[in-house]
Design a protein around this motif. Structure first.
Motif, short mmCIF file in Angstrom:
data_model
loop_
_atom_site.label_atom_id
_atom_site.label_comp_id
_atom_site.label_asym_id
_atom_site.label_seq_id
_atom_site.Cartn_x
_atom_site.Cartn_y
_atom_site.Cartn_z
N ASP A 115 1.04 -1.30 -0.15
CA ASP A 115 -0.25 0.19 -0.18
C ASP A 115 1.15 1.05 -0.21
OD1 ASP A 115 0.90 0.07 2.37
OD2 ASP A 115 -1.13 -0.34 3.64
N ALA A 117 0.99 3.46 1.93
CA ALA A 117 1.65 4.29 3.30
C ALA A 117 2.87 3.05 3.45
CB ALA A 117 0.68 4.07 4.28
N GLU A 243 -3.57 7.59 -7.52
CA GLU A 243 -3.25 6.93 -6.75
C GLU A 243 -2.13 5.89 -6.20
OE1 GLU A 243 -4.34 6.76 -9.84
OE2 GLU A 243 -4.42 4.60 -10.59
N PRO A 246 0.88 10.41 -4.09
CA PRO A 246 0.47 12.17 -3.25
C PRO A 246 1.13 13.30 -4.19
CG PRO A 246 1.16 11.07 -1.45
CD PRO A 246 1.61 10.42 -2.88
N GLN A 248 1.16 16.22 -3.45
CA GLN A 248 2.27 17.19 -3.17
C GLN A 248 4.05 16.48 -2.73
OE1 GLN A 248 1.47 16.63 1.32
NE2 GLN A 248 2.95 18.32 2.12
N VAL A 277 3.75 14.24 4.87
CA VAL A 277 3.09 12.81 3.37
C VAL A 277 2.36 12.00 4.28
CG1 VAL A 277 3.03 11.95 1.19
CG2 VAL A 277 4.14 14.23 1.65
N GLU A 280 -0.22 11.94 6.62
CA GLU A 280 -1.77 12.28 6.56
C GLU A 280 -1.70 10.30 5.59
OE1 GLU A 280 -1.89 15.94 3.13
OE2 GLU A 280 -1.19 16.56 4.33
N GLU A 281 -1.29 10.36 4.82
CA GLU A 281 -1.19 8.70 4.81
C GLU A 281 -1.91 8.15 5.38
OE1 GLU A 281 -2.76 8.37 0.98
OE2 GLU A 281 -2.83 6.24 1.36
N ARG A 282 -0.99 7.70 6.59
CA ARG A 282 -2.07 6.87 7.56
C ARG A 282 -2.53 7.30 8.18
NH1 ARG A 282 4.14 5.66 10.43
NH2 ARG A 282 4.49 3.92 9.44
N ASN A 283 -3.40 8.75 8.17
CA ASN A 283 -4.43 9.02 8.49
C ASN A 283 -5.72 9.17 7.78
OD1 ASN A 283 -3.59 9.40 10.98
ND2 ASN A 283 -2.80 12.10 10.74
N HIS A 284 -5.39 8.52 6.68
CA HIS A 284 -6.75 9.09 5.53
C HIS A 284 -7.57 8.02 5.67
CE1 HIS A 284 -6.77 10.56 1.60
NE2 HIS A 284 -7.38 9.41 1.38
#
Ligand code: ADP
Length: 284
Positions: A115, A117, A243, A246, A248, A277, A280-284
């Motif tokens: 994935d 992350a 996908e 990101p 950013q 980054v 952010e991806e982990r909290n997604h």
């Protein structure tokens, strides 16, 4: 006596090393999976052993040992560690084994299960290793996914110090010969053989791109000699599908690929953005 620069603690008794299957071929030697038993009571370590191919020339052996000498200086969780050296011919360099091998083939094999992350975690770990090298005034010069090894599913390590060299403060190393990884190199490295912390940042950008693209090679189908023209015309490696990467992060890569070396972000800045980054991806 080319063994001199290596710390005596790194001498290894060959009888305590067992070679198993061939893992890969390197520039200076073949690499085997093996085991090492430091003493009768110590238990057995899984190791990778690089066996020096040609020892007829002293320079060959000293090139080979130089990599071990460089590795010996570093202690970092994301840099492959030197275990020791068998100095008598054939010279063996014994190092920490990365059980899952090269990152590129690992990415291709595990395309479906990795994935975003996890890929961002790898990039952040590598930024830690590069920040460590930078703090020791060290330029790697060959940062690429092919030189990253996989220790566990959650841990990658930088390897291959064959091209790297110490640099003096504010100076740069001028390479004169050898095969160079043009598609990973900064324009000033291609044009003037200039290798600096800023050119390492350019290469790290290409390495991150390879990781986000799950092992696709950069500038596939473009000839080496055309790459520099594209770079000079302002072209850069394409933005990976959203996908995969990101936006950013792609913006960061484009900054790392600024033509002017001193306008590229530092490793500290890159590490910080990678951390943002990742979180952010982990909290997604
Ligand atoms: P080169 O000299 O071509 O840069 P290396 O000599 O570093 O390559 O390594 C050759 C191959 O052996 C690598 O591509 C990798 O597959 C394998 N290898 C090298 N070091 C290790 C290690 N510590 N753990 C696992 N595999 C390794």
């Amino acid at each position: 006596d080319y063994a001199a620069p290596l710390n005596r603690d790194y001498h290894i008794d060959r009888h305590r090393v067992t070679l198993e299957e061939l893992l890969g071929e390197g520039q200076f030697g073949d690499v085997y999976r093996g085991t090492y038993e430091p003493s009768e009571s110590s238990g057995v370590l899984a190791v990778a052993v690089k066996a020096c191919k040609v020892e007829s020339e002293e320079t060959q052996a000293s090139n080979f040992l130089e990599e071990a000498y460089i590795m010996q200086q570093f202690q970092h969780p994301h840099i492959i560690k030197l275990v020791g050296v068998c100095f008598e011919s054939p010279i063996w360099i014994v190092m920490e084994l990365a059980p899952f091998g090269e990152l590129r083939s690992y990415l291709i094999r595990n395309k479906g299960v990795l994935d975003l992350a996890t890929l961002l975690l790898y990039c952040h770990q590598l930024s830690g290793a590069l920040s460590y090298l930078d703090s020791r005034k060290f330029v790697h010069r060959d940062i690429a996914a092919r030189n990253v090894l996989v220790s566990t599913h959650q841990c990658v390590k930088l390897s291959d110090f064959g091209l790297s060299r110490w640099i003096e403060h504010e100076s740069f190393y001028t390479a004169s010969r050898g095969k160079l990884p043009i598609k990973w190199m900064a324009p000033e490295s291609i044009n003037f053989r200039r290798f600096t912390p800023a050119s390492d940042m350019w290469m790290f950008g290409v390495c991150i791109w390879e990781i986000m693209m799950r092992g696709v090679k950069p500038w596939h189908g473009t000839r080496n000699q055309d790459v520099v023209h594209k770079l000079e015309a302002g072209e850069r490696l394409a933005m990976p599908p959203a996908e995969f990467c990101p936006p950013q992060l792609y913006a960061l890569l484009c900054q790392m690929w600024t033509y002017e070396p001193n306008q590229r972000p530092t490793i500290g800045e890159v590490k910080e953005v990678l951390h943002e980054v990742l979180v952010e991806e982990r909290n997604h």
